[in-house]
Design an enzyme around this catalytic site. Structure first.
Site, PDB file in Angstrom:
ATOM      1  N   LYS A  49      41.850  26.976  40.016  1.00  0.00           N
ATOM      2  CA  LYS A  49      41.384  28.297  40.470  1.00  0.00           C
ATOM      3  C   LYS A  49      41.671  28.489  41.956  1.00  0.00           C
ATOM      4  O   LYS A  49      42.024  29.577  42.397  1.00  0.00           O
ATOM      5  CB  LYS A  49      39.890  28.452  40.157  1.00  0.00           C
ATOM      6  CG  LYS A  49      39.657  28.675  38.674  1.00  0.00           C
ATOM      7  CD  LYS A  49      38.253  28.357  38.225  1.00  0.00           C
ATOM      8  CE  LYS A  49      38.209  28.358  36.696  1.00  0.00           C
ATOM      9  NZ  LYS A  49      37.069  27.643  36.137  1.00  0.00           N
TER      10      LYS A  49
ATOM     11  N   GLN B 182      30.910  27.480  37.096  1.00  0.00           N
ATOM     12  CA  GLN B 182      31.737  26.479  36.413  1.00  0.00           C
ATOM     13  C   GLN B 182      30.883  25.692  35.419  1.00  0.00           C
ATOM     14  O   GLN B 182      29.869  25.104  35.796  1.00  0.00           O
ATOM     15  CB  GLN B 182      32.360  25.532  37.456  1.00  0.00           C
ATOM     16  CG  GLN B 182      33.325  24.533  36.864  1.00  0.00           C
ATOM     17  CD  GLN B 182      34.594  25.184  36.310  1.00  0.00           C
ATOM     18  OE1 GLN B 182      35.197  26.031  36.946  1.00  0.00           O
ATOM     19  NE2 GLN B 182      34.992  24.787  35.113  1.00  0.00           N
TER      20      GLN B 182
ATOM     21  N   ASP C 248      33.989  35.778  34.483  1.00  0.00           N
ATOM     22  CA  ASP C 248      34.066  34.988  33.242  1.00  0.00           C
ATOM     23  C   ASP C 248      33.698  35.827  32.023  1.00  0.00           C
ATOM     24  O   ASP C 248      33.888  35.387  30.889  1.00  0.00           O
ATOM     25  CB  ASP C 248      33.084  33.802  33.327  1.00  0.00           C
ATOM     26  CG  ASP C 248      33.802  32.495  33.588  1.00  0.00           C
ATOM     27  OD1 ASP C 248      35.039  32.459  33.420  1.00  0.00           O
ATOM     28  OD2 ASP C 248      33.132  31.526  33.956  1.00  0.00           O
TER      29      ASP C 248
END
Ligand code: NDP
Length: 274
Positions: A45, A88, A111
């Site tokens: 990322k 995460q 997300d």
């Protein structure tokens, strides 16, 4: 034919780069603990953000941090200039994943796992879509593979892959069957699939005898064994039976990253509406 996720993702990244390069966007990644796979994904990322000229802010929090403190950090990020916020996974068991995901402003939820975005997806309304599911649909579209009316079998029902891809496919008029670890006679279902999507995390679960001739095979699985990556699909045995197939690596992995880039831009656009 190989579905070349790497090539398609590079094309998408170039498009996104042209749109975001001068916008001064930022991505905050919240990591709790020091999971080794998470470290690898977070590095990917970071690289993505470097390519796109997006500021990358890594909040690496202590494994034993309290939920209250995590929520407090999210409240700060929700209010500041951060474009995208990403939790995460996995996070330690003493923390409530859904509660934390729901605290993220849905317009910054790159997300797509906040309940507002999940509901939008289920209701076929615009919203931010989980990256891997979005990447699968983009890859199918780019290769002009139609899903309407097709029998699509999804193996796996996780919140981040199986459920969102099933909803996206339903929204696109596919006939969707979702299988999981309690499914009896998995092969009975997979053999009927025009399009088979495997997202289980079980190396080579899908073998040649489980696949219909000419089927499209999407392999989401990433199984690292002895430093080598394997998919959920036995690629070598199935590549000559299928019409299209994704490799591992080089298939859905890069498409997931490309979708994150798209989601960051979408989040920016959503926040402009405020
Ligand atoms: P989860 O572990 O959350 O879910 C796995 C799913 O597979 C579950 O629904 C489980 O069923 C099902 N399953 C497990 N074993 C079997 C079996 N023998 N037969 C049928 N179904 C089974 O995993 P994720 O969805 O997060 O990820 C799946 C895979 O995809 C992993 O390898 C992961 O690394 C990879 N991945 C790859 C990404 C990419 O960018 N390419 C992104 C995200 C994930 P049940 O619900 O009953 O337990």
């Amino acid at each position: 034919m190989i579905l070349d996720g790497k090539k398609i993702s590079e094309e998408i990244l170039l498009e996104v780069k042209n749109k975001v390069y001068d916008l001064h966007l930022s991505l905050a990644v919240i990591q709790i603990g020091n999971d080794q796979s998470s470290n690898v994904y977070i590095n990917q990322k970071k690289k993505l953000c470097n390519i796109l000229n997006i500021a990358f802010i890594h909040h690496k929090l202590d494994l034993n941090i309290s939920e209250k403190e995590v929520l407090k950090l999210i409240d700060v990020l929700n209010e500041d200039q951060t474009t995208g916020i990403l939790l995460q996974l996995p996070i330690p068991n003493h923390l409530d994943t859904k509660k934390i995901q729901n605290r993220i402003n849905y317009k910054k939820d790159v997300d797509g796992l906040n309940n507002i975005n999940v509901c939008n997806l289920i209701n076929n309304k615009p919203g931010i879509i989980p990256c891997t599911a979005k990447g699968i649909m983009t890859l199918l579209n780019k290769y002009n593979i139609k899903v309407a009316g097709k029998n699509v079998v999804v193996v796996g029902r996780s919140n981040i892959v199986g459920k969102p891809i099933s909803n996206l496919l339903l929204n696109s008029d596919a006939t969707v069957t979702v299988c999981h670890s309690k499914t009896k006679n998995l092969a009975y279902f997979t053999k009927n699939a025009d399009i088979l999507i495997a997202a289980t995390g079980k190396k080579h679960l899908i073998t040649n005898s489980m696949v219909k001739e000419g089927a499209v095979i999407i392999d989401v699985g990433i199984n690292k064994i002895d430093n080598k990556l394997y998919g959920d699909v036995d690629f070598e045995k199935i590549k000559n039976i299928s019409s299209y197939i994704t490799p591992v690596p080089g298939g859905i992995g890069p498409m997931t990253i490309a979708s994150l880039a798209e989601n960051l831009y979408d989040a920016y656009i959503l926040q402009q509406e405020d």
